[in-house]
Design a protein around this motif. Structure first.
Motif, PDB file in Angstrom:
ATOM      1  N   LEU B 189       1.016  21.043   2.353  1.00  0.00           N
ATOM      2  CA  LEU B 189       1.415  19.570   1.916  1.00  0.00           C
ATOM      3  C   LEU B 189       1.770  19.462   3.864  1.00  0.00           C
ATOM      4  O   LEU B 189       0.566  18.061   4.185  1.00  0.00           O
ATOM      5  N   PHE B 190       1.925  19.677   4.579  1.00  0.00           N
ATOM      6  CA  PHE B 190       1.758  18.903   6.608  1.00  0.00           C
ATOM      7  C   PHE B 190       0.451  19.244   6.756  1.00  0.00           C
ATOM      8  O   PHE B 190       0.537  17.822   7.218  1.00  0.00           O
ATOM      9  N   GLN B 191       0.138  20.140   6.036  1.00  0.00           N
ATOM     10  CA  GLN B 191      -1.107  20.368   7.048  1.00  0.00           C
ATOM     11  C   GLN B 191      -2.370  19.149   6.397  1.00  0.00           C
ATOM     12  O   GLN B 191      -2.961  18.394   6.798  1.00  0.00           O
ATOM     13  N   ASP B 192      -2.278  19.058   4.814  1.00  0.00           N
ATOM     14  CA  ASP B 192      -2.912  18.084   3.990  1.00  0.00           C
ATOM     15  C   ASP B 192      -3.263  16.479   4.361  1.00  0.00           C
ATOM     16  O   ASP B 192      -3.977  15.674   4.997  1.00  0.00           O
ATOM     17  N   LEU B 193      -1.234  16.292   4.708  1.00  0.00           N
ATOM     18  CA  LEU B 193      -1.108  14.968   5.105  1.00  0.00           C
ATOM     19  C   LEU B 193      -0.971  15.093   7.289  1.00  0.00           C
ATOM     20  O   LEU B 193      -2.068  13.991   7.568  1.00  0.00           O
ATOM     21  N   GLN B 194      -1.736  15.871   7.772  1.00  0.00           N
ATOM     22  CA  GLN B 194      -2.114  16.018   8.913  1.00  0.00           C
ATOM     23  C   GLN B 194      -3.352  15.261   8.743  1.00  0.00           C
ATOM     24  O   GLN B 194      -3.872  14.197   9.568  1.00  0.00           O
ATOM     25  N   ARG B 195      -3.660  15.964   8.486  1.00  0.00           N
ATOM     26  CA  ARG B 195      -5.304  15.381   8.385  1.00  0.00           C
ATOM     27  C   ARG B 195      -6.392  14.256   7.604  1.00  0.00           C
ATOM     28  O   ARG B 195      -6.852  13.661   7.915  1.00  0.00           O
ATOM     29  N   ASP B 196      -5.425  14.121   6.017  1.00  0.00           N
ATOM     30  CA  ASP B 196      -5.383  12.860   5.816  1.00  0.00           C
ATOM     31  C   ASP B 196      -4.951  11.972   6.840  1.00  0.00           C
ATOM     32  O   ASP B 196      -5.927  10.964   6.949  1.00  0.00           O
ATOM     33  N   LEU B 197      -3.757  11.648   7.320  1.00  0.00           N
ATOM     34  CA  LEU B 197      -3.683  10.649   7.752  1.00  0.00           C
ATOM     35  C   LEU B 197      -3.132  10.877   9.745  1.00  0.00           C
ATOM     36  O   LEU B 197      -2.876   9.317  10.465  1.00  0.00           O
ATOM     37  N   GLY B 198      -3.991  11.737   9.930  1.00  0.00           N
ATOM     38  CA  GLY B 198      -4.165  11.490  11.769  1.00  0.00           C
ATOM     39  C   GLY B 198      -2.092  11.737  12.361  1.00  0.00           C
ATOM     40  O   GLY B 198      -1.724  11.188  13.595  1.00  0.00           O
ATOM     41  N   LEU B 199      -1.393  12.634  11.706  1.00  0.00           N
ATOM     42  CA  LEU B 199      -0.068  12.705  12.656  1.00  0.00           C
ATOM     43  C   LEU B 199      -0.143  13.392  12.922  1.00  0.00           C
ATOM     44  O   LEU B 199      -0.724  14.353  13.679  1.00  0.00           O
ATOM     45  N   ALA B 200       0.668  12.605  13.935  1.00  0.00           N
ATOM     46  CA  ALA B 200       0.925  14.439  15.399  1.00  0.00           C
ATOM     47  C   ALA B 200       2.507  14.890  14.908  1.00  0.00           C
ATOM     48  O   ALA B 200       3.349  14.596  14.649  1.00  0.00           O
ATOM     49  N   TYR B 201       2.922  16.275  14.872  1.00  0.00           N
ATOM     50  CA  TYR B 201       3.713  16.844  14.523  1.00  0.00           C
ATOM     51  C   TYR B 201       4.679  17.763  15.792  1.00  0.00           C
ATOM     52  O   TYR B 201       3.942  18.265  16.547  1.00  0.00           O
ATOM     53  N   LEU B 202       5.935  16.865  15.368  1.00  0.00           N
ATOM     54  CA  LEU B 202       6.598  18.074  16.709  1.00  0.00           C
ATOM     55  C   LEU B 202       7.398  19.339  15.187  1.00  0.00           C
ATOM     56  O   LEU B 202       7.662  18.452  14.816  1.00  0.00           O
ATOM     57  N   PHE B 203       7.313  20.052  15.442  1.00  0.00           N
ATOM     58  CA  PHE B 203       6.985  21.665  14.253  1.00  0.00           C
ATOM     59  C   PHE B 203       8.668  22.239  15.110  1.00  0.00           C
ATOM     60  O   PHE B 203       7.526  23.503  16.271  1.00  0.00           O
ATOM     61  N   ILE B 204       9.607  22.188  14.532  1.00  0.00           N
ATOM     62  CA  ILE B 204      10.679  22.822  15.404  1.00  0.00           C
ATOM     63  C   ILE B 204      10.941  23.744  14.059  1.00  0.00           C
ATOM     64  O   ILE B 204      10.893  23.301  13.560  1.00  0.00           O
ATOM     65  N   SER B 205      10.546  25.590  14.358  1.00  0.00           N
ATOM     66  CA  SER B 205      11.179  26.429  14.293  1.00  0.00           C
ATOM     67  C   SER B 205      10.735  27.747  14.983  1.00  0.00           C
ATOM     68  O   SER B 205      11.584  28.149  15.919  1.00  0.00           O
ATOM     69  N   HIS B 206      12.179  28.897  14.160  1.00  0.00           N
ATOM     70  CA  HIS B 206      12.025  29.980  15.122  1.00  0.00           C
ATOM     71  C   HIS B 206      11.182  31.178  14.540  1.00  0.00           C
ATOM     72  O   HIS B 206      11.124  32.087  15.083  1.00  0.00           O
ATOM     73  N   ASP B 207      10.572  30.585  13.634  1.00  0.00           N
ATOM     74  CA  ASP B 207       9.601  31.667  13.063  1.00  0.00           C
ATOM     75  C   ASP B 207       7.898  31.779  13.760  1.00  0.00           C
ATOM     76  O   ASP B 207       7.672  30.388  13.498  1.00  0.00           O
ATOM     77  N   LEU B 208       7.533  32.432  14.440  1.00  0.00           N
ATOM     78  CA  LEU B 208       6.369  32.033  15.367  1.00  0.00           C
ATOM     79  C   LEU B 208       5.306  32.717  14.799  1.00  0.00           C
ATOM     80  O   LEU B 208       4.364  31.414  14.668  1.00  0.00           O
ATOM     81  N   ALA B 209       5.279  33.080  13.156  1.00  0.00           N
ATOM     82  CA  ALA B 209       3.839  33.245  13.031  1.00  0.00           C
ATOM     83  C   ALA B 209       3.958  32.166  12.088  1.00  0.00           C
ATOM     84  O   ALA B 209       2.732  31.751  11.988  1.00  0.00           O
ATOM     85  N   LEU B 210       4.972  30.908  11.712  1.00  0.00           N
ATOM     86  CA  LEU B 210       4.725  29.959  10.664  1.00  0.00           C
ATOM     87  C   LEU B 210       4.170  28.981  11.550  1.00  0.00           C
ATOM     88  O   LEU B 210       3.585  28.274  11.527  1.00  0.00           O
ATOM     89  N   VAL B 211       4.669  28.902  12.851  1.00  0.00           N
ATOM     90  CA  VAL B 211       4.498  28.365  13.484  1.00  0.00           C
ATOM     91  C   VAL B 211       3.391  27.963  13.696  1.00  0.00           C
ATOM     92  O   VAL B 211       2.506  27.197  13.769  1.00  0.00           O
ATOM     93  N   SER B 212       2.710  29.400  14.680  1.00  0.00           N
ATOM     94  CA  SER B 212       1.632  29.677  14.970  1.00  0.00           C
ATOM     95  C   SER B 212       0.254  29.293  13.617  1.00  0.00           C
ATOM     96  O   SER B 212      -1.294  28.889  14.327  1.00  0.00           O
ATOM     97  N   HIS B 213       0.999  29.441  12.648  1.00  0.00           N
ATOM     98  CA  HIS B 213      -0.135  29.156  11.752  1.00  0.00           C
ATOM     99  C   HIS B 213      -0.827  27.280  11.863  1.00  0.00           C
ATOM    100  O   HIS B 213      -1.612  27.451  11.270  1.00  0.00           O
ATOM    101  N   LEU B 214       0.430  26.107  12.232  1.00  0.00           N
ATOM    102  CA  LEU B 214      -0.016  25.863  11.539  1.00  0.00           C
ATOM    103  C   LEU B 214      -0.061  23.576  13.239  1.00  0.00           C
ATOM    104  O   LEU B 214      -0.013  23.233  13.275  1.00  0.00           O
ATOM    105  N   SER B 215       0.249  24.916  14.201  1.00  0.00           N
ATOM    106  CA  SER B 215       0.198  24.272  15.906  1.00  0.00           C
ATOM    107  C   SER B 215      -0.828  24.537  16.205  1.00  0.00           C
ATOM    108  O   SER B 215      -1.529  25.686  16.234  1.00  0.00           O
ATOM    109  N   HIS B 216      -1.434  23.239  17.168  1.00  0.00           N
ATOM    110  CA  HIS B 216      -2.633  23.485  17.537  1.00  0.00           C
ATOM    111  C   HIS B 216      -2.481  23.695  19.052  1.00  0.00           C
ATOM    112  O   HIS B 216      -2.770  25.059  19.590  1.00  0.00           O
ATOM    113  N   ARG B 217      -0.807  23.281  19.353  1.00  0.00           N
ATOM    114  CA  ARG B 217       0.084  24.757  20.533  1.00  0.00           C
ATOM    115  C   ARG B 217       1.199  24.600  20.275  1.00  0.00           C
ATOM    116  O   ARG B 217       1.863  24.334  19.483  1.00  0.00           O
TER     117      ARG B 217
END
Lengths: 302, 335
Positions: B189-217
């Motif tokens: 959902l987060f990814q779809d919304l980013q594609r449709d709306l051009g949102l910027a995310y500050l995505f905070i997590s302890h899970d490096l694999a999850l974060v690397s899955h949807l982060s640019h940096r």
């Protein structure tokens, strides 16, 4: 039931209605509500139906026992000035009830506001308010009431203002921890990130969460306030003649207790009835609130 | 640039008149349509960072810029016009992020009502549309949060964050308290919304694999500092800071995982020199005396590491392909 189609929208009941229904469903709550309703009806319409004037004196028929004791004093006898005790009880009920509800409501509103403030502003206002409440708890009201009456003079309006202000502590102390707890919830943070101001935040998001205990306290304190008014009126500090409440009736009649016990028993029973009605309603409400969905176990809430 | 922090510092008073320094000079930036992932263990200051950039606390040092304007010490009226109108937050626990006394439609129209946008019926219409956008039925608008599942509630939390059409969404562990299957739905959902709306995310997590899955940096935080920041694939696959290497090794079979010794140090008495040195497998004497600065690496653009010996500890190769997550949406597609 009508839920034949699984996707059919369920009729939704507001929380208030849910609580009211569940109060009515319990024996305690229902008894209290019925008693309250009767009391209110008598207070509103009773004086229209009682033909005897509550203030008319008949010095030829003082301290007459009730008719069912073979006397000529009507339903509940007459007092030392020959006034009809039944008529006086019905009329006196009005002032007592008005006083109890008015003071309880005023102090509930004040206590709610200060409790919200104390729970929300925990740096300065909160601790100061709570220390004030501690100090106030250490002082018995009768002492303060006596002192204030000595300064300001007796009177029912003054007394009600003082009591309304005095009553905030119970409400504030009861809700302050819940307020602080609710303020740490994420939905409060969310509202803040949308730019919602503190007043709106407290009214919209926090108040519904703490209103339950306030309503319960309000019902019981209405009964207590009626008692306080009565006891202070009995001491001559409250209602002043020619007005009269159940309390002044008691006060007037105590001197004649040996001659006309009915003049004491009648207002006393009415008082008992009112306070019992309020307390039963409060108990029923409390049970209904604690069993409603709000405090229900939520496995997702760690 | 949507968000930028410069040497952001945040300390809080604790008992005994002392202060605990939770953020210690954090400099990050988030571009339009970009996801910056922030990873770190509990106590690393990642949540505090999110709250500080949302100005839920007032930073004690450094500066925060939102859409080019300095909001570090802006008052609430000023914030309302800038940050509050254009940035929103999604929370970890869907049970506490929705008021149990408000119907969904009321929770969703609230941000609009605060900013006096539209009429009552227009606001309701927007709430219905947003519910459908996050994959819920508009018929659920009249429900209370308790009647929804955790995943549905989290969708409502996301919908509420999007009501003001924000430029930035700060997501604080938005999937941490969800089931794994529901996690994937919410991430998508987060990814779809980013594609449709051009949102910027500050995505905070302890899970490096999850974060690397949807982060640019990705920015890796340790004890209130950014220790490594760079393109997601770089940080995840070729980590240079020993702490990132440790985090990154967690996706490997149990025998090949690196576990740091000891517990995270206390923020009240941070170690001297490099904060990670007491637990670092390659610590040398200099690490306990001098704190390393965040320095750009020569080989990759935008990859910075705060370590005296970057790259000395490496993941043994060979496994990346087996577990490499699909890349995030390219920035060009978002814009």
């Amino acid at each position: 039931m009508s839920s034949s189609a699984p996707a059919a929208p369920v009729a939704r009941r507001s929380r208030a209605r849910q609580v009211a229904a569940s109060t009515w469903a319990s024996a305690t709550g229902r008894t209290g509500l019925v008693m309250l309703a009767i009391t209110l009806l008598v207070a509103v319409f009773g004086p229209l139906l009682v033909s005897t004037s509550p203030t008319a004196q008949n010095l030829m028929a003082t301290n007459q026992p009730p008719s069912w004791l073979g006397g000529s004093g009507g339903l509940m006898g007459t007092d030392a000035l020959g006034r009809d005790v039944f008529s006086r009880a019905v009329h006196g009920l009005r002032l007592s009830l008005l006083f109890g509800l008015g003071v309880a409501t005023a102090s509930a509103v004040l206590g709610l506001a200060l409790g919200l403030l104390a729970g929300y502003e925990q740096r300065f206002a909160g601790p100061v308010l709570l220390r004030l409440a501690d100090i106030q708890f250490a002082l018995p009201f009768v002492v303060v009431g006596l002192a204030l009456t000595a300064v300001m003079g007796p009177g029912i309006l003054k007394l009600s203002i003082v009591l309304a202000i005095w009553g905030w502590t119970v409400y504030a102390r009861t809700i302050v921890t819940s307020v602080a707890q609710v303020c740490r919830m994420d939905y409060i943070t969310a509202a803040r990130t949308h730019g919602m101001g503190a007043t709106r935040l407290l009214l919209r998001h926090v108040t519904p969460n703490v209103l339950g205990p306030v309503v319960v306290l309000w019902t019981t304190s209405a009964g207590v306030m009626i008692l306080v008014e009565s006891s202070l009126s009995l001491l001559g500090l409250g209602t002043q003649p020619p007005s009269f409440s159940l309390g002044t009736m008691l006060g007037d009649a105590t001197t004649q207790l040996r001659l006309a016990w009915w003049a004491v028993v009648a207002p006393g029973s009415v008082l008992l009835w009112i306070v019992l009605a309020f307390n039963l309603t409060g108990d029923g409400l409390r049970d209904a609130l604690s069993s409603s969905g709000r405090i229900e176990h939520d496995p997702e809430l760690v | 640039m949507i968000l930028q922090t410069e040497n952001l510092e945040q300390s809080f008073p604790v008992s005994g008149g002392r202060r605990v320094q939770v953020l210690n000079g954090v400099s990050i930036s988030v571009n339009a349509g970009e996801t910056l992932g922030v990873v770190g263990e509990s106590g690393s200051g990642k949540t505090t960072l999110g709250r500080a950039v949302m100005r839920l606390s007032e930073p004690t040092g450094g500066r925060v810029f939102f859409e080019g304007r300095d909001v570090t010490h802006a008052n609430s009226a000023h914030l309302r016009r800038i940050l509050r109108r254009r940035a929103a937050m999604v929370f970890q626990n869907p049970s506490t992020s929705l008021n149990p006394f408000l119907k969904l439609v009321d929770a969703l129209t609230e941000p609009l009502a605060v900013h006096r946008i539209g009429s009552r019926s227009e606001r309701r219409q927007q709430a219905y549309d947003m519910l459908e956008r996050v994959g819920l039925d508009r018929a659920q608008a009249e429900r209370y949060p308790q009647e929804l599942s955790g995943g549905q509630r989290q969708r409502v939390g996301v919908a509420r964050a999007l009501m003001l059409n924000p430029a930035l969404v700060v997501a604080d562990e938005p999937t941490a308290s969800l089931d794994v299957s529901v996690q994937a739905q919410v991430v998508n959902l987060f990814q779809d919304l980013q594609r449709d709306l051009g949102l910027a995310y500050l995505f905070i997590s302890h899970d490096l694999a999850l974060v690397s899955h949807l982060s640019h940096r990705i920015a890796v935080m340790y004890l209130g500092r950014v220790v490594e920041i760079g393109p997601a694939a770089e940080v995840f696959d070729r980590p240079k800071h020993p702490y990132t290497v440790v985090l990154s090794s967690m996706r490997r079979p149990a025998g090949e995982q690196l576990t740091p010794g000891g517990d995270p140090p206390s923020l009240l008495s941070p170690p001297t020199g490099c904060a990670f040195h007491p637990r670092c497998p390659i610590a040398r004497p200099v690490c306990s005396t001098t704190a390393p600065e965040l320095t750009a690496l020569a080989e990759t653009k935008g990859h910075e590491v705060a370590c005296h010996f970057p790259g000395d500890l490496e993941l043994s190769g060979g496994l990346e392909t087996a577990v490499a997550p699909p890349p995030p949406i390219p920035l060009e597609a978002v814009r």
